[in-house]
Design a protein around this motif. Structure first.
Motif, PDB file in Angstrom:
ATOM      1  N   THR A 391      52.166  73.354  16.957  1.00 26.09           N
ATOM      2  CA  THR A 391      53.323  74.130  16.511  1.00 26.09           C
ATOM      3  C   THR A 391      53.340  75.487  17.215  1.00 26.09           C
ATOM      4  O   THR A 391      54.384  75.950  17.675  1.00 26.09           O
ATOM      5  CB  THR A 391      53.237  74.337  14.982  1.00 26.09           C
ATOM      6  N   ARG A 493      39.110  68.915  15.101  1.00 23.39           N
ATOM      7  CA  ARG A 493      39.418  70.310  14.805  1.00 23.39           C
ATOM      8  C   ARG A 493      38.110  71.050  14.525  1.00 23.39           C
ATOM      9  O   ARG A 493      37.117  70.459  14.106  1.00 23.39           O
ATOM     10  CB  ARG A 493      40.296  70.410  13.552  1.00 23.39           C
ATOM     11  N   ARG A 504      50.581  67.748   9.850  1.00 26.97           N
ATOM     12  CA  ARG A 504      49.437  68.680   9.833  1.00 26.97           C
ATOM     13  C   ARG A 504      49.237  69.254   8.440  1.00 26.97           C
ATOM     14  O   ARG A 504      50.135  69.868   7.876  1.00 26.97           O
ATOM     15  CB  ARG A 504      49.743  69.779  10.851  1.00 26.97           C
TER      16      ARG A 504
HETATM   17  P1  AMP Z   1      51.013  70.386  14.919  1.00 24.88           P
HETATM   18  O1  AMP Z   1      50.942  71.860  14.947  1.00 24.88           O
HETATM   19  O2  AMP Z   1      51.493  69.828  13.633  1.00 24.88           O
HETATM   20  O3  AMP Z   1      51.747  69.835  16.112  1.00 24.88           O
HETATM   21  O4  AMP Z   1      49.519  69.859  15.023  1.00 24.88           O
HETATM   22  C1  AMP Z   1      48.732  70.280  16.112  1.00 24.88           C
HETATM   23  C2  AMP Z   1      47.383  69.637  16.057  1.00 24.88           C
HETATM   24  O5  AMP Z   1      47.512  68.209  16.088  1.00 24.88           O
HETATM   25  C3  AMP Z   1      46.525  69.965  17.257  1.00 24.88           C
HETATM   26  O6  AMP Z   1      45.874  71.211  17.128  1.00 24.88           O
HETATM   27  C4  AMP Z   1      45.569  68.792  17.284  1.00 24.88           C
HETATM   28  O7  AMP Z   1      44.531  68.961  16.359  1.00 24.88           O
HETATM   29  C5  AMP Z   1      46.457  67.639  16.855  1.00 24.88           C
HETATM   30  N1  AMP Z   1      47.042  66.965  18.014  1.00 24.88           N
HETATM   31  C6  AMP Z   1      48.306  67.055  18.453  1.00 24.88           C
HETATM   32  N2  AMP Z   1      48.486  66.262  19.520  1.00 24.88           N
HETATM   33  C7  AMP Z   1      47.303  65.666  19.783  1.00 24.88           C
HETATM   34  C8  AMP Z   1      46.831  64.750  20.778  1.00 24.88           C
HETATM   35  N3  AMP Z   1      47.640  64.254  21.697  1.00 24.88           N
HETATM   36  N4  AMP Z   1      45.528  64.390  20.736  1.00 24.88           N
HETATM   37  C9  AMP Z   1      44.695  64.880  19.796  1.00 24.88           C
HETATM   38  N5  AMP Z   1      45.079  65.745  18.830  1.00 24.88           N
HETATM   39  C10 AMP Z   1      46.366  66.133  18.813  1.00 24.88           C
END
Ligand code: AMP
Ligand code: COA
Length: 627
Positions: A391, A493, A504
């Motif tokens: 995000t 994470r 998330r």
């Molecule tokens: P959001 O802010 O909801 O998009 O979530 C972000 C988090 O989702 C990242 O910091 C990662 O922990 C995880 N994430 C998003 N895309 C990926 C990916 N392609 N591979 C592994 N983790 C991901």
């Protein structure tokens, strides 16, 4: 230009690289400065330029003769509705809606909370805010009224835009009562609510405060686009932090528009006139960037789908949409493909559809497990690309590049750094680690355009959460490594954030909600592996000694509390009653050890544990649940 050339060009002069990309937009006042340090310690792109994002995403296409092209396709199996809007239609809808908002006193800088289902009016609302320079804050429909109230108190909106209801398979989600409850709970007083009454469940409006959306638009005069500084906040999007208080990620205008426009072709390989479908929700960053703004900026047709990958009506839903609208690129979360695979493992439904126009599948939001990616590649016979972003960053930071010559695809890796993002792996002493070694994934400052300059009204929180861990770098909160070819593997994470079906969530926030249930003396929430959702939360709960009910009673009360406090999206379905929690002698709960037991991973009993026998009780409970 290929990926290596593009990356080198950016490395040689990042400001020139992005200034050149920004020329693709229509600026009302051209910028002279490419980048400037923001007071938060983050950065502002093109700070002395002026533009309007709605103009670039909508009106511009009309002015350039593409008014008749379809801009937005709405497909809703849950309400049996389909609709298509040309760029000229969207312009007219958005200009009139902005007129209605203006007549309610909304001006540049005012905040507007949007709490809506996946209907075209939600996109129009976002674009109307952008048109006026109002700062929108979209709240995902699966959040509770309490979460909505917290966001209302932080963003302090003048107006809330909502709808009578959303539709989840098998049930209506009445938004209006949730909104009324949130407004009653919030300390901040909202002047007006604009309510879209969907057919099927029209709700009573509160005189003086609520206005009927359709009637307000009917009598309003269309308004034009306001010229805005490039640094003007386009939106605030709240995302899970490590506590119950979400972080208000701020997105500014010019840098974001530049990055999204560039990414549409360079990363996704989508050009003007192509049909692009992000199967997500406008409540998430993917929805902001790739349902609404990105595809429209690039002159693509965007698909807004109000349904699920399965059950609406079956596991062929995605193939139906791809065929019907000639979708060229699909973006979704791996969990959607796991859901399809579970229902139709041999993809027999796919045989009923013609996917000849379909070119590529992009996945993000959670780790792309190689099994699912391989399966998707096998059944579709198309390139399947995992890419990584957050995000905070607003668009992909690590990816593969359909517009820059596709790189070899390595399943399990999210690809290579996108020009603009100097991604490194750091140890605890901030040393850069060599290829192959795991550590904190960090990005050298400054961040690329499109990334957040700060948190809403919280420069200090921005520095504390993201900049202090590794001076000179943005700390992503993810852990991983590069392989020998420079591909990034994002493994986990470093904090308590979990990704449940691509959503998330913070286990800390869920834990706070569990702790509020009446009979709970103590609790711990951990994220454990799940074959469908990737990760799901499990709560381990110790009841007060006077509690005489059953584990089922306790579990029902805890689940109800979490739905009330956070919302259905938290997906807490499993609660285990334990006699006590495993802790170190200093009182730290051993969450990581419990997670390993639940996931069947090997673990060592920490020497500092105060009572090793409790781990056997917990292992037995997990076993009882079939883990
Ligand atoms: P959001 O802010 O909801 O998009 O979530 C972000 C988090 O989702 C990242 O910091 C990662 O922990 C995880 N994430 C998003 N895309 C990926 C990916 N392609 N591979 C592994 N983790 C991901
Ligand atoms: N409004 C209200 N409630 C919502 C909602 C919304 N917009 N979205 C989800 N919910 C509810 C669901 O109904 C469910 O409630 P329940 O526990 O009472 O059944 C709960 O929140 C959890 O939703 P979800 O995690 O999405 O589970 P699901 O079982 O409904 O669907 C998938 C599972 C895999 C089919 C679905 O998550 C999916 O399609 N995911 C992939 C696409 C995606 O959304 N990605 C997001 C980031 S890219």
């Amino acid at each position: 230009m290929n990926y290596e050339q593009s990356f080198k060009l950016w490395q040689s002069d990042g400001e020139a690289f992005w200034s050149d990309a920004a020329k693709a937009l229509q600026w009302d006042k051209p910028f002279k400065t490419a980048w400037q340090q923001a007071p938060s310690g983050g950065g502002h792109w093109f700070p002395d330029g002026e533009l309007n994002l709605c103009y670039n995403a909508v009106d511009r296409h009309v002015d350039e003769g593409r008014g008749e092209q379809i801009a937005l396709i709405y497909d809703s199996p849950v309400s049996n509705t389909k609709a298509q809007y040309s760029f000229a239609d969207v312009q007219s809808e958005v200009a009139k809606l902005a007129g209605a908002m203006q007549s309610m006193g909304i001006v540049q800088g005012d905040r507007v909370v949007i709490y809506m289902p996946m209907i075209p009016q939600a996109s129009f609302a976002m674009l109307a805010c952008a048109r006026l320079g109002a700062i929108h804050s979209v709240v995902f429909g699966g959040f509770s009224s309490l979460e909505l109230a917290k966001r209302i108190d932080d963003a302090q909106p003048k107006l809330v835009m909502s709808a009578s209801h959303g539709i989840e398979p098998g049930r209506l989600v009445e938004y209006k009562p949730l909104l009324d409850e949130a407004l009653a709970q919030a300390a901040h007083q909202v002047d007006n609510c604009l309510i879209w009454q969907r057919p099927g469940c029209e709700l009573t409006l509160q005189a003086g405060r609520d206005r009927d959306w359709a009637s307000a638009v009917e009598v309003s005069a269309p308004v034009g686009c306001v010229s805005l500084p490039s640094t003007h906040p386009l939106y605030i999007l709240y995302t899970s932090g490590t506590t119950g208080i979400s972080k208000g990620v701020v997105r500014d205008t010019g840098g974001y528009a530049t990055a999204l426009h560039w990414s549409m072709e360079a990363i996704y390989g989508a050009r003007q006139g192509d049909v692009f479908w992000a199967a997500s929700d406008i409540g998430w960053v993917v929805g902001h960037s790739y349902i609404v703004y990105g595809p429209l900026l690039a002159g693509c047709t965007t698909v807004m789908y109000e349904g699920k990958p399965v059950g609406t009506p079956d596991a062929g839903a995605f193939w139906r949409v791809i065929e019907e609208y000639r979708v060229k690129v699909l973006f979704t979360a791996p969990t959607a493909f796991r859901a399809i695979k579970k229902e139709d493992p041999r993809a027999e439904l796919l045989e009923q559809y013609n996917l000849s126009h379909f070119e590529a599948l992009f996945l993000a939001g959670e780790r792309g497990d190689p099994d699912t990616l391989r399966w998707a590649n096998k059944i579709l016979d198309r390139v399947v690309i995992d890419h990584w972003w957050q995000t905070e960053l607003g668009w992909p930071a690590v990816a593969n590049f359909r517009g820059l010559g596709l790189l070899p695809v390595e399943y399990g890796s999210a690809g290579k750094p996108v020009p603009g993002f100097d991604v490194v792996i750091l140890d605890e002493q901030h040393n850069e680690l060599p290829l192959g070694e795991g550590g904190d994934i960090a990005i050298r400052l400054p961040l690329a355009p499109g990334s957040f300059p700060t948190l809403w009204n919280n420069d200090e929180g921005f520095r504390k959460s993201y900049l202090d861990a590794h001076p000179g770098f943005y700390n992503t909160g993810d852990y991983g490594h590069f392989d020998q070819h420079g591909n990034l593997y994002v493994m986990s994470r470093t904090d308590d954030i979990i990704n449940v079906a691509g959503h998330r969530l913070s286990t800390g926030a869920i834990e706070e909600a569990v702790g509020e249930a009446d009979d709970v003396a103590e609790c711990a929430v951990i994220g454990v592996a799940d074959p469908l959702k990737g990760t799901v939360p499990i709560a381990l709960v110790v009841a007060y000694s006077e509690f005489k009910g059953s584990e089922q009673d306790l579990s029902a009360a805890v689940i109800k509390m979490v739905r009330e406090k956070i919302g259905a999206v938290a997906s807490l379905k499993t609660v285990i009653q334990v006699s006590r929690l495993p802790k170190t002698r200093s009182g730290k709960i051993l969450r990581a050890t419990m997670r390993k037991i639940a996931d069947g991973e090997s673990y060592t009993v920490p020497g500092t544990i105060d009572d090793p026998a409790i781990l056997d009780e917990i292992a037995a409970s997990f076993k009882r649940l079939g883990r």
